[in-house]
Design an enzyme around this catalytic site. Structure first.
Site, PDB file in Angstrom:
ATOM      1  N   SER A  72     -25.183 -17.140   9.130  1.00 30.66           N
ATOM      2  CA  SER A  72     -25.091 -15.677   9.177  1.00 30.66           C
ATOM      3  C   SER A  72     -25.409 -14.988   7.855  1.00 30.66           C
ATOM      4  O   SER A  72     -25.594 -13.772   7.830  1.00 30.66           O
ATOM      5  CB  SER A  72     -23.695 -15.247   9.647  1.00 30.66           C
ATOM      6  N   LYS A  88     -28.458 -12.891   7.979  1.00 27.43           N
ATOM      7  CA  LYS A  88     -28.466 -11.567   8.609  1.00 27.43           C
ATOM      8  C   LYS A  88     -28.723 -10.460   7.585  1.00 27.43           C
ATOM      9  O   LYS A  88     -29.384  -9.462   7.893  1.00 27.43           O
ATOM     10  CB  LYS A  88     -27.131 -11.321   9.322  1.00 27.43           C
ATOM     11  N   TYR A  96     -34.730 -16.949  15.596  1.00 28.90           N
ATOM     12  CA  TYR A  96     -33.375 -16.733  15.094  1.00 28.90           C
ATOM     13  C   TYR A  96     -32.705 -18.043  14.682  1.00 28.90           C
ATOM     14  O   TYR A  96     -32.037 -18.107  13.636  1.00 28.90           O
ATOM     15  CB  TYR A  96     -32.546 -16.021  16.164  1.00 28.90           C
ATOM     16  N   TYR A 106     -17.144 -11.108   8.715  1.00 23.35           N
ATOM     17  CA  TYR A 106     -16.727 -11.072  10.111  1.00 23.35           C
ATOM     18  C   TYR A 106     -15.554 -10.096  10.268  1.00 23.35           C
ATOM     19  O   TYR A 106     -15.507  -9.056   9.611  1.00 23.35           O
ATOM     20  CB  TYR A 106     -16.378 -12.479  10.615  1.00 23.35           C
ATOM     21  N   VAL A 138     -21.208 -19.740   9.033  1.00 21.67           N
ATOM     22  CA  VAL A 138     -20.333 -20.792   9.548  1.00 21.67           C
ATOM     23  C   VAL A 138     -20.677 -22.185   9.013  1.00 21.67           C
ATOM     24  O   VAL A 138     -19.976 -23.152   9.306  1.00 21.67           O
ATOM     25  CB  VAL A 138     -20.302 -20.808  11.096  1.00 21.67           C
TER      26      VAL A 138
END
Length: 308
Positions: A65, A68, A192, A244, A262
Site C-alpha cells: 500500500s 498508493k 495493481y 489505515y 502489509v
C-alpha cells in the site's frame, strides 16, 4: 549510497523489536507469509544526502500500500487535481483498508486514494496504451523517485497477490457497475498487483520519503521530480489516511506524514528534514508494522519529529 549507523538508533530499534512478538505477518498473501516476524530495520535519508540506519536495511521489501501514494502523485501529474478527485474523494475512513462498506454508501466514488477501492480507481487513471506500458510508467516513475534504475517488481509476490485478489476483484466490479472504472477488471488487477509487488530496500524507501519531505525535489540531484503542490497533497493524505484506520492515533503519537503497507514497510516524510524507510513485517490488527510504529513513536520523541 552507504549509510552509517549510530548507537542511539540501534538502541531504539532493539527496544522496538521487543514488540514484534505481539503481531503476525500478512499470511493471507502467500508470498508475504515467508517473512521473519522478528525483523526490524530503518533508514533515515536527510535532505543533504546523509543517511543513517539500523538493522538489515538492504533487504528487499515489496511496497504494497505504500505504492498508493506514488501512483496518486503520478495520476495527479497526468490529469490534475480536479480530474483525479472527480473519481476519488478526500475523506478519511474509520473502516479497514479493504472494506466495501463506505463504497456501498457512496457508490459514485471511493472515499480516499489510500484505501484499496480508491487506489484501484487511481491506478485505473494511469496513462498508457496497454497494461504493460501503464505499469512501465509506474515503475519508471518510482525508479526516478528512488534514484535507482534497478528497482523492479517481485514476480512471485505479484502472482501470489493476483491469485488471492478476490476481494479487490469485488471492489473493481462494484466500481465498474457504477462507472468509477471503465476497463477490464483483470487488466487493472494485473497492473495493481505488480504495482504493489514493486520491491526495494529501506534506503530506497527513505530516499523516496525524502523527496516528499522536500516537496518533490530530489535530495541528491536537486531535480524537481514532483510538482510542489502534488507532493503536499500526497503528504496530506499520508497524515489523514496513510496508516489505515489508525491514522488519527498515529498523528497524535508520531505526527508525521507516513504510509504503511502489509509487507511491513513504512515510508515517512519529516517536512524539510528527512525521509524514513522502515521494514518490520510483524503487523498489528490494523495491518501496520507493530515494531515500526513503536520505533516511529520513540524516534518522534527522540528527534522531535512531530509537525504538530
Amino acid at each position: 549510497m552507504p549509510c552509517r549507523t549510530t548507537s542511539e538508533l540501534n538502541k531504539l530499534v532493539r527496544e522496538a523489536k521487543k514488540h514484534t512478538k505481539q503481531g503476525k505477518v500478512a499470511d493471507y498473501i502467500p508470498a508475504l507469509a515467508k517473512a521473519n516476524p522478528k525483523e526490524l530495520s530503518v533508514a533515515i535519508f536527510h535532505h543533504d544526502g546523509l543517511c543513517i540506519s539500523a538493522g538489515d536495511v538492504q533487504q528487499k521489501i515489496t511496497l504494497q500500500s505504500v505504492s498508493k501514494v506514488l501512483t496518486l502523485a503520478l495520476a495527479l501529474m497526468d490529469y490534475g487535481e480536479e480530474a483525479v478527485f472527480s473519481k476519488v474523494g478526500y475523506e478519511p475512513t474509520g473502516d479497514p483498508f479493504n472494506s466495501i462498506v463506505k463504497l456501498e454508501n457512496n457508490p459514485s466514488k471511493p472515499l480516499n486514494p489510500m484505501i484499496n477501492a480508491g487506489a484501484l480507481a487511481v491506478t485505473h487513471m494511469i496513462k498508457g496504451e496497454d497494461s504493460g506500458k501503464r505499469f512501465g510508467r509506474i515503475l519508471s516513475f518510482i525508479q526516478r523517485l528512488g534514484g535507482n534504475p534497478s528497482i523492479n517488481y517481485c514476480a512471485e509476490a505479484a502472482e501470489s497477490e493476483y491469485r488471492t485478489a478476490d476481494l479487490n476483484r469485488s471492489l473493481c466490479y462494484f466500481m465498474k457497475q457504477h462507472g468509477v472504472i471503465e476497463e477490464d477488471v483483470e487488466e487493472l488487477l494485473l497492473i495493481y498487483t505488480k504495482q504493489c509487488a514493486i520491491e526495494m530496500d529501506c534506503l530506497d524507501l527513505a530516499r523516496i520519503g525524502c523527496v516528499f519531505a522536500m516537496d518533490g525535489v530530489d535530495p541528491i540531484t536537486g531535480e524537481r521530480l514532483i510538482p510542489g503542490h502534488v507532493a503536499r497533497l500526497c503528504k496530506t493524505f499520508m497524515v489523514t489516511c496513510g496508516m489505515y484506520n489508525a491514522s488519527g492515533e498515529f498523528a497524535v503519537r508520531v505526527g508525521i506524514p507516513a504510509k504503511s503497507g502489509v509487507s511491513g514497510g513504512i515510508m515517512g516524510a519529516v517536512p524539510n528534514r528527512f525521509g524514513i524507510g522502515i521494514f518490520g513485517p510483524s503487523l498489528d490488527e490494523k495491518g501496520n508494522s507493530i515494531g515500526g510504529i513503536k520505533l516511529l513513536e520513540m524516534m518522534s520523541a527522540h528527534y522531535a519529529m512531530s509537525m504538530f
